[in-house]
Each structure stands twice: as C-alpha cells, then as structure tokens.
Design a protein around this motif. Structure first.
Motif, PDB file in Angstrom:
ATOM      1  N   CYS A 182       0.652  -0.801  -0.040  1.00 27.41           N
ATOM      2  CA  CYS A 182      -0.229   0.093  -0.227  1.00 27.41           C
ATOM      3  C   CYS A 182       1.042   1.109   0.408  1.00 27.41           C
ATOM      4  CB  CYS A 182      -0.866   0.155   1.341  1.00 27.41           C
ATOM      5  SG  CYS A 182      -2.215  -1.202   1.250  1.00 27.41           S
ATOM      6  N   ASP A 183       1.788   1.397   0.354  1.00 27.91           N
ATOM      7  CA  ASP A 183       2.773   2.331   0.102  1.00 27.91           C
ATOM      8  C   ASP A 183       2.907   2.948  -1.108  1.00 27.91           C
ATOM      9  OD1 ASP A 183       5.218   4.362   0.014  1.00 27.91           O
ATOM     10  OD2 ASP A 183       6.782   2.531   1.231  1.00 27.91           O
ATOM     11  N   PRO A 184       2.495   4.041  -0.747  1.00 26.17           N
ATOM     12  CA  PRO A 184       2.829   5.230  -2.309  1.00 26.17           C
ATOM     13  C   PRO A 184       3.500   6.041  -3.518  1.00 26.17           C
ATOM     14  CG  PRO A 184       2.229   6.645  -0.532  1.00 26.17           C
ATOM     15  CD  PRO A 184       2.107   5.210  -0.152  1.00 26.17           C
ATOM     16  N   GLU A 185       4.719   5.380  -2.454  1.00 26.38           N
ATOM     17  CA  GLU A 185       6.626   5.446  -2.875  1.00 26.38           C
ATOM     18  C   GLU A 185       6.420   3.955  -3.600  1.00 26.38           C
ATOM     19  OE1 GLU A 185       8.613   7.347  -0.440  1.00 26.38           O
ATOM     20  OE2 GLU A 185       7.412   8.852  -0.028  1.00 26.38           O
ATOM     21  N   TRP A 186       6.051   2.828  -3.171  1.00 25.69           N
ATOM     22  CA  TRP A 186       6.593   1.603  -3.987  1.00 25.69           C
ATOM     23  C   TRP A 186       5.959   1.461  -4.937  1.00 25.69           C
ATOM     24  CZ3 TRP A 186       3.051  -2.053  -6.361  1.00 25.69           C
ATOM     25  CH2 TRP A 186       3.898  -3.026  -6.485  1.00 25.69           C
ATOM     26  N   SER A 187       6.685   0.605  -6.316  1.00 19.53           N
ATOM     27  CA  SER A 187       6.451   0.414  -7.745  1.00 19.53           C
ATOM     28  C   SER A 187       7.239  -0.602  -7.737  1.00 19.53           C
ATOM     29  CB  SER A 187       6.993   2.158  -8.218  1.00 19.53           C
ATOM     30  OG  SER A 187       8.629   1.354  -8.805  1.00 19.53           O
ATOM     31  N   ILE A 188       6.838  -1.367  -8.366  1.00 14.61           N
ATOM     32  CA  ILE A 188       7.147  -3.030  -9.097  1.00 14.61           C
ATOM     33  C   ILE A 188       8.373  -2.723  -9.420  1.00 14.61           C
ATOM     34  CG2 ILE A 188       6.323  -2.823 -11.714  1.00 14.61           C
ATOM     35  CD1 ILE A 188       6.892  -5.527  -9.378  1.00 14.61           C
TER      36      ILE A 188
END
Length: 252
Positions: A182-188
């Motif tokens: 759910c971290d908005p700064e996370w990306s695949i």
C-alpha cells in the motif's frame, strides 16, 4: 484470379494489377521429387497466376543475404510463485468464480445467455490462474485489469449475464490488489529479489527482463497463451526497469 484477372485479360484489358509475391512454398500440393514434376507444377502456377517464377540456383546464394544469429542460452531456477500464496489466491479466485456462477444459475437469464456468461467467466478464471502461476501476482493483476477493459468495451448492455461477468472480473482485480504493498512510493521493480520472494513476479519474468536489458532489446516473440502477450504488451513491464518497452506479436 479466374473470376476477375483472367476474365479481364481475355477481354483485352491490358491495365491490370501487377503483383509481387514471395514464398518459400510455391507449390501447395505434394508432388514427386523429380525435376519434371516440379517444372510441370511451376508452369501450371505461372499459367494460373499469369506470372513468372524466379529463384536462386542454390540455397547458398540466399544465405549470403540472410544474417545469421548466435544462439545464447540463459537458464533460471523455475521456482514459480510461492505454493502457499498460489494456493491461497487460487482458492479465492475459484470461490469468486463459483459465487458468480451461482448468481447465473439462480437468475432468470435465458439458458443460452447464462451459458455464454459462464463460459466467459471460466475462460477468464483459467487465464488469471495461468498468469498467477507463470508470471506472478502483479502481472495476474494486470491481466485482470486488461480483461476488465476488454469486457467493458464488448458489453452490449442489453445482454443478460454481461454484468455478472464484469462483476466477477472486478472482484478478481480487487482481490489481487489486496496482495500489493500500500506504500504510495512503492513500485514494481524497486527490489527485484523482493518482488520474486513476495510472489509479485516469477523468476521466469525476471530472466526475460534481464535478457532484454542485457541487449537493450524492445521485443520478443513467445508465450504459450494469448493473455500473456496482452499483459506483457499492455502493462509495459520494461518501463519499470528502464527498458524501452515490450511487444509480443505472436499469439499461440
């Protein structure tokens, strides 16, 4: 050719289309190995097409103009998605499938409408299970999103069962999203090793991405199911890894 071209030719019309064709198999039927058999069939083709057939004297001449590739094999450990995670998600997707199939059975839809909707649900379910097992949770989600878009585009809103199919796919999207961070700064792709360990991507996908990055390529041909081609093309995995993009034109 016989209905249009030769009819016009016999009428004395000279301004007819000129066609340039290239083929490795000018003769469709099986013929003998003798040169006379080949010659007879080639002449029939030339007469039928009102054409001339040209070829090289030997295969060696053609090879001079064809670039050769140097095969390179890359191996990976096919761990797939974590078994526990796969079983958990597969069970939830199956439950959603059964719930929406029950909705179809308990509705007042016509038999043909219900059967059509059930087939689409089943087809979507197996496509998602395939992507989940072969590509990972993240790409299974992208597959579900792609399917939802396709379903929306194809809906003829007066058709019974369409909304049930749509609701099933949207429920699958919601379920798969629950397994992402759910971290908005996370990306695949921020941490490939972690993505594989969490089951978001499989080692197979990572091997393909590494291969593309190694040669700075932007395409491949492959995959054994059409939905894989759609997912890898539409979601543009390469973007997350600094690659120019993916395009998979073949569908098996």
């Amino acid at each position: 050719m016989q209905e249009f071209y030769h009819h016009q030719l016999n009428s004395g019309i000279s301004e007819l289309p000129r066609i340039f064709g290239m083929t490795a198999s000018p003769i469709k039927s099986k013929v003998g190995n003798s040169e006379s058999s080949w010659s007879d069939n080639i002449r029939k083709l030339m007469t039928l097409m009102h054409s001339k057939v040209y070829t090289c004297v030997s295969e060696a001449v053609i090879k001079e103009f064809i670039p050769t590739s140097t095969p390179k094999f890359k191996f990976y450990r096919d761990n797939g998605i974590q078994f526990v995670l796969f079983e958990e998600l597969a069970s939830k997707l199956k439950m959603l499938k059964e719930q929406h199939e029950f909705t179809l059975r308990s509705s007042d839809f016509t038999k043909s409408a219900a059967e059509s909707a059930q087939k689409r649900i089943t087809k979507s379910f197996f496509a998602l299970i395939f992507c989940l097992d072969e590509l990972g949770v993240w790409l299974a989600l992208k597959a579900a999103e792609s399917l939802s878009t396709n379903e929306f585009d194809s809906f003829s809103w007066g058709h019974s069962g369409d909304r049930v199919v749509k609701n099933f796919i949207l429920a699958c999207v919601h379920t798969l999203k629950g397994y992402l961070r759910c971290d908005p700064e996370w990306s695949i792709g921020d941490n490939i090793k972690s993505d594989v360990e969490l089951g978001l991507l499989t080692s197979k996908v990572c091997c393909l991405i590494d291969s593309l990055l190694e040669y700075r390529l932007s395409s491949w041909i492959g995959f054994s199911l059409n939905i894989s081609n759609v997912v890898m093309k539409s979601c543009n995995v390469g973007y997350y890894y600094g690659c120019s993009g993916f395009y998979s034109p073949c569908s098996y």
